[in-house]
Design a protein around this motif. Structure first.
Motif, PDB file in Angstrom:
ATOM      1  N   GLU A  14     -21.086 -50.443 -41.345  1.00  0.00           N
ATOM      2  CA  GLU A  14     -21.716 -51.698 -40.932  1.00  0.00           C
ATOM      3  C   GLU A  14     -21.174 -52.835 -41.780  1.00  0.00           C
ATOM      4  OE1 GLU A  14     -25.986 -51.566 -41.672  1.00  0.00           O
ATOM      5  OE2 GLU A  14     -25.629 -50.046 -43.218  1.00  0.00           O
ATOM      6  N   VAL A  15     -21.695 -54.039 -41.557  1.00  0.00           N
ATOM      7  CA  VAL A  15     -21.183 -55.203 -42.283  1.00  0.00           C
ATOM      8  C   VAL A  15     -21.828 -55.312 -43.655  1.00  0.00           C
ATOM      9  CG1 VAL A  15     -20.958 -57.718 -42.297  1.00  0.00           C
ATOM     10  CG2 VAL A  15     -20.630 -56.446 -40.168  1.00  0.00           C
ATOM     11  N   THR A  16     -23.157 -55.402 -43.699  1.00  0.00           N
ATOM     12  CA  THR A  16     -23.850 -55.666 -44.957  1.00  0.00           C
ATOM     13  C   THR A  16     -25.239 -55.049 -44.919  1.00  0.00           C
ATOM     14  OG1 THR A  16     -24.651 -57.415 -46.461  1.00  0.00           O
ATOM     15  CG2 THR A  16     -24.704 -57.906 -44.104  1.00  0.00           C
ATOM     16  N   THR A  17     -25.805 -54.799 -46.083  1.00  0.00           N
ATOM     17  CA  THR A  17     -27.169 -54.277 -46.169  1.00  0.00           C
ATOM     18  C   THR A  17     -28.196 -55.373 -46.401  1.00  0.00           C
ATOM     19  OG1 THR A  17     -26.807 -53.858 -48.525  1.00  0.00           O
ATOM     20  CG2 THR A  17     -26.466 -52.018 -47.009  1.00  0.00           C
ATOM     21  N   ALA A  18     -27.755 -56.624 -46.520  1.00  0.00           N
ATOM     22  CA  ALA A  18     -28.700 -57.693 -46.839  1.00  0.00           C
ATOM     23  C   ALA A  18     -28.304 -59.004 -46.161  1.00  0.00           C
ATOM     24  CB  ALA A  18     -28.773 -57.901 -48.355  1.00  0.00           C
ATOM     25  N   ARG A  19     -29.278 -59.609 -45.473  1.00  0.00           N
ATOM     26  CA  ARG A  19     -29.122 -60.946 -44.894  1.00  0.00           C
ATOM     27  C   ARG A  19     -30.409 -61.721 -45.189  1.00  0.00           C
ATOM     28  NH1 ARG A  19     -27.109 -57.254 -41.113  1.00  0.00           N
ATOM     29  NH2 ARG A  19     -24.925 -57.588 -40.462  1.00  0.00           N
ATOM     30  N   PRO A  20     -30.655 -62.068 -46.441  1.00  0.00           N
ATOM     31  CA  PRO A  20     -31.933 -62.694 -46.800  1.00  0.00           C
ATOM     32  C   PRO A  20     -32.182 -64.024 -46.108  1.00  0.00           C
ATOM     33  CG  PRO A  20     -30.358 -62.820 -48.612  1.00  0.00           C
ATOM     34  CD  PRO A  20     -29.776 -61.887 -47.605  1.00  0.00           C
ATOM     35  N   PRO A  23     -33.601 -63.014 -41.705  1.00  0.00           N
ATOM     36  CA  PRO A  23     -34.345 -61.753 -41.650  1.00  0.00           C
ATOM     37  C   PRO A  23     -34.526 -61.196 -40.243  1.00  0.00           C
ATOM     38  CG  PRO A  23     -35.806 -63.594 -42.167  1.00  0.00           C
ATOM     39  CD  PRO A  23     -34.409 -64.106 -42.287  1.00  0.00           C
ATOM     40  N   ALA A  24     -34.741 -62.053 -39.242  1.00  0.00           N
ATOM     41  CA  ALA A  24     -34.946 -61.543 -37.882  1.00  0.00           C
ATOM     42  C   ALA A  24     -33.667 -60.912 -37.344  1.00  0.00           C
ATOM     43  CB  ALA A  24     -35.417 -62.670 -36.964  1.00  0.00           C
ATOM     44  N   TYR A  25     -32.545 -61.577 -37.581  1.00  0.00           N
ATOM     45  CA  TYR A  25     -31.262 -61.016 -37.143  1.00  0.00           C
ATOM     46  C   TYR A  25     -30.977 -59.708 -37.871  1.00  0.00           C
ATOM     47  CZ  TYR A  25     -26.233 -60.480 -36.430  1.00  0.00           C
ATOM     48  OH  TYR A  25     -24.998 -59.967 -36.142  1.00  0.00           O
ATOM     49  N   HIS A  26     -31.224 -59.695 -39.167  1.00  0.00           N
ATOM     50  CA  HIS A  26     -30.961 -58.478 -39.947  1.00  0.00           C
ATOM     51  C   HIS A  26     -31.814 -57.325 -39.427  1.00  0.00           C
ATOM     52  CE1 HIS A  26     -29.576 -56.103 -43.311  1.00  0.00           C
ATOM     53  NE2 HIS A  26     -30.827 -55.806 -43.619  1.00  0.00           N
ATOM     54  N   ALA A  27     -33.076 -57.593 -39.123  1.00  0.00           N
ATOM     55  CA  ALA A  27     -33.951 -56.536 -38.624  1.00  0.00           C
ATOM     56  C   ALA A  27     -33.428 -55.975 -37.304  1.00  0.00           C
ATOM     57  CB  ALA A  27     -35.368 -57.074 -38.446  1.00  0.00           C
ATOM     58  N   LYS A  28     -32.942 -56.857 -36.431  1.00  0.00           N
ATOM     59  CA  LYS A  28     -32.389 -56.402 -35.149  1.00  0.00           C
ATOM     60  C   LYS A  28     -31.161 -55.530 -35.368  1.00  0.00           C
ATOM     61  CE  LYS A  28     -32.147 -56.524 -30.596  1.00  0.00           C
ATOM     62  NZ  LYS A  28     -33.202 -55.957 -29.745  1.00  0.00           N
ATOM     63  N   VAL A  29     -30.263 -55.956 -36.245  1.00  0.00           N
ATOM     64  CA  VAL A  29     -29.060 -55.180 -36.532  1.00  0.00           C
ATOM     65  C   VAL A  29     -29.425 -53.813 -37.105  1.00  0.00           C
ATOM     66  CG1 VAL A  29     -26.981 -55.079 -37.972  1.00  0.00           C
ATOM     67  CG2 VAL A  29     -27.579 -57.195 -36.805  1.00  0.00           C
ATOM     68  N   GLN A  30     -30.418 -53.773 -37.957  1.00  0.00           N
ATOM     69  CA  GLN A  30     -30.823 -52.504 -38.557  1.00  0.00           C
ATOM     70  C   GLN A  30     -31.357 -51.530 -37.517  1.00  0.00           C
ATOM     71  OE1 GLN A  30     -30.133 -51.697 -41.918  1.00  0.00           O
ATOM     72  NE2 GLN A  30     -28.967 -53.527 -41.402  1.00  0.00           N
ATOM     73  N   VAL A  31     -32.082 -52.032 -36.545  1.00  0.00           N
ATOM     74  CA  VAL A  31     -32.567 -51.167 -35.458  1.00  0.00           C
ATOM     75  C   VAL A  31     -31.385 -50.528 -34.729  1.00  0.00           C
ATOM     76  CG1 VAL A  31     -33.698 -51.167 -33.198  1.00  0.00           C
ATOM     77  CG2 VAL A  31     -34.762 -52.345 -35.125  1.00  0.00           C
ATOM     78  N   LEU A  32     -30.393 -51.346 -34.412  1.00  0.00           N
ATOM     79  CA  LEU A  32     -29.228 -50.847 -33.677  1.00  0.00           C
ATOM     80  C   LEU A  32     -28.428 -49.847 -34.510  1.00  0.00           C
ATOM     81  CD1 LEU A  32     -28.025 -54.193 -32.032  1.00  0.00           C
ATOM     82  CD2 LEU A  32     -29.440 -52.403 -30.998  1.00  0.00           C
ATOM     83  N   ASN A  33     -28.136 -50.212 -35.747  1.00  0.00           N
ATOM     84  CA  ASN A  33     -27.323 -49.338 -36.590  1.00  0.00           C
ATOM     85  C   ASN A  33     -28.031 -48.024 -36.899  1.00  0.00           C
ATOM     86  OD1 ASN A  33     -25.552 -51.465 -36.536  1.00  0.00           O
ATOM     87  ND2 ASN A  33     -25.820 -52.046 -38.672  1.00  0.00           N
ATOM     88  N   SER A  34     -29.331 -48.102 -37.110  1.00  0.00           N
ATOM     89  CA  SER A  34     -30.098 -46.884 -37.401  1.00  0.00           C
ATOM     90  C   SER A  34     -30.092 -45.931 -36.217  1.00  0.00           C
ATOM     91  CB  SER A  34     -31.541 -47.249 -37.777  1.00  0.00           C
ATOM     92  OG  SER A  34     -31.571 -47.989 -38.977  1.00  0.00           O
TER      93      SER A  34
END
Length: 254
Positions: A14-20, A23-34
């Protein structure tokens, strides 16, 4: 679980583990990657997940050296200098140049070694750029993503037509499929020895494959919750088949 592939290593990059700041975009990406990780583990892969922005390109190559297959997942736009583009374009996102450099190097090594590789969304674009291709920096037609909506509504469904003779069509078992996508950039000039494997209704490239290496990229998100239930599993099974073919070829050559 498919025991045949247990202990075969799949690295999800993936790209990164943190997008402080997002947060909403990061949460969406985490759902997909997981989802990619979970489905691969269900299929019997031993999965390692690495964020390319969190390590140097050299460290990324070192940590993925034993991978039996790779998946490069979605995220931010690629830094324009890697494909001869300019900054300041419409819809420009944050850039992670270290991740870009590392992922480009991964594609180039996968090509050299014959390592099976699947690119999803940004991953397709990384494949194209790594092999000398370019990108259209912005499309805004409403076909490829929902516009001006909350991040949870950004994915849009549309049809895709696969090339009948493509590896992708063989993996998915059909030539006309429905996909979920959310992107504003697309392939312009194809990289060396890449061919278009699918097109959207507007004629834009939605998937690509290498002519001889086990490298495939899809511009859509098979890991999205509303994607057809078997789509990601079939793509992962395609990676497994490519790995088996590579292992068999290696044993015959030994």
């Amino acid at each position: 679980m498919n025991e045949e592939f247990t202990n075969r290593m799949l690295v999800v990059v993936e790209v990164t583990t943190a997008r402080p700041d997002r947060p909403a975009y990061h949460a969406k990406v985490q759902v997909l990657n997981s989802r990619v990780v979970a489905d691969a583990e269900t299929a019997g892969w031993a999965v390692i997940r690495i964020a390319a922005a969190d390590v140097t390109p050299a460290e990324l190559l070192r940590r993925t050296a034993d991978a039996d297959a790779l998946v490069i997942v979605g995220g931010e736009d690629i830094t324009p200098r890697f494909y001869g583009g300019s900054a300041g374009y419409e819809g420009e996102t944050a850039h992670f140049a270290t991740a870009d450099e590392g992922q480009i190097a991964l594609v180039q090594r996968a090509l050299a070694l014959g390592t099976p590789l699947l690119g999803i969304c940004r991953g397709l674009q990384i494949i194209n750029v790594a092999l000398g291709g370019t990108l259209v920096q912005h499309i805004d037609d409403g076909i490829h993503k929902n516009i001006d909506v909350p991040i949870d509504q950004i994915l849009v469904a549309h049809g895709v037509s696969l090339a009948a003779d493509s590896t992708l069509a063989s993996s998915l078992g059909r030539v006309d499929i429905s996909v979920q996508s959310a992107h504003h950039q697309i392939v312009d000039r194809l990289g060396a020895n890449l061919v278009a494997a699918a097109h959207a209704p507007d004629g834009l490239i939605e998937a690509l494959e290498h002519e001889s290496a086990p490298i495939t990229g899809v511009q859509w998100h098979p890991e999205a919750p509303d994607s057809p239930a078997d789509q990601l599993a079939l793509l992962l099974a395609g990676l497994a088949a490519q790995h088996s073919a590579r292992a068999l070829a290696g044993s015959l050559a030994a």
